[in-house]
Design an enzyme around this catalytic site. Structure first.
Site: not given
Length: 163
Positions: A136, A51, A132-133, A90-91, A46
């Site tokens: 963010h 991000q 998670h998203e 996480c990226l 995701g």
């Protein structure tokens, strides 16, 4: 479309709640294209707009061969009695994976580029991705959900990386 650079922990955009999309214009259409292109890589589940440096409420996903997006997602339901406690990464927090408790099931509602309703729901990995998203988009990282011991370990590892 453009493959966008991922913002890394320490960038203020990651800790700033995203704005609701009011008008679906060329900027939003371009954002969605960029989200879809940037998430389309092995190992990426995701990607939230912040991000890639854009403070608007939108995210893309890449789960089990399905790639998609949602604009203005709202987390509307999570399982209250079933949880998962698998490793999460996480990226924007490269190289770190820690056990993170999430609801087993999650459901989010939003819209697509035509303004039509989108319902995104799932269990296990999809549920983890949705939660998670959505975190963010509220300016939170998965590190915020870690227990005290793992959070301390994560912070130590980040300092060792110079982040």
């Amino acid at each position: 479309m453009a493959y966008r650079e991922i913002r890394i922990i320490g960038d203020p955009v990651l800790r700033t709640p995203c704005e609701w999309v009011k008008d679906i214009d060329d900027t939003v259409k371009s954002l969605v294209e960029d989200l879809l292109e940037t998430v389309d890589e092995d190992g990426r589940a995701g990607l939230a707009a912040n991000q890639i440096g854009v403070g608007l409420r939108a995210f893309s996903w890449n789960i089990d061969g399905e790639i998609g997006y949602v604009i203005n997602p709202r987390l509307v339901e999570v399982s209250q009695d079933e949880y998962q406690d698998g490793d999460e990464g996480c990226l924007s927090v490269p190289g770190l994976w820690f056990p993170t408790e999430r609801a087993w099931y999650a459901r989010a509602e939003g819209i697509d580029l035509d303004g039509k309703p989108v319902v995104l729901e799932g269990e296990e990995l999809m549920a983890r991705c949705i939660q998670h998203e959505c975190d963010h988009l509220e300016g939170h990282l998965y590190l915020d959900r870690l227990d005290r011991k793992n959070r301390a370990k994560a912070m130590k590892e980040l300092r060792a990386q110079g982040l």
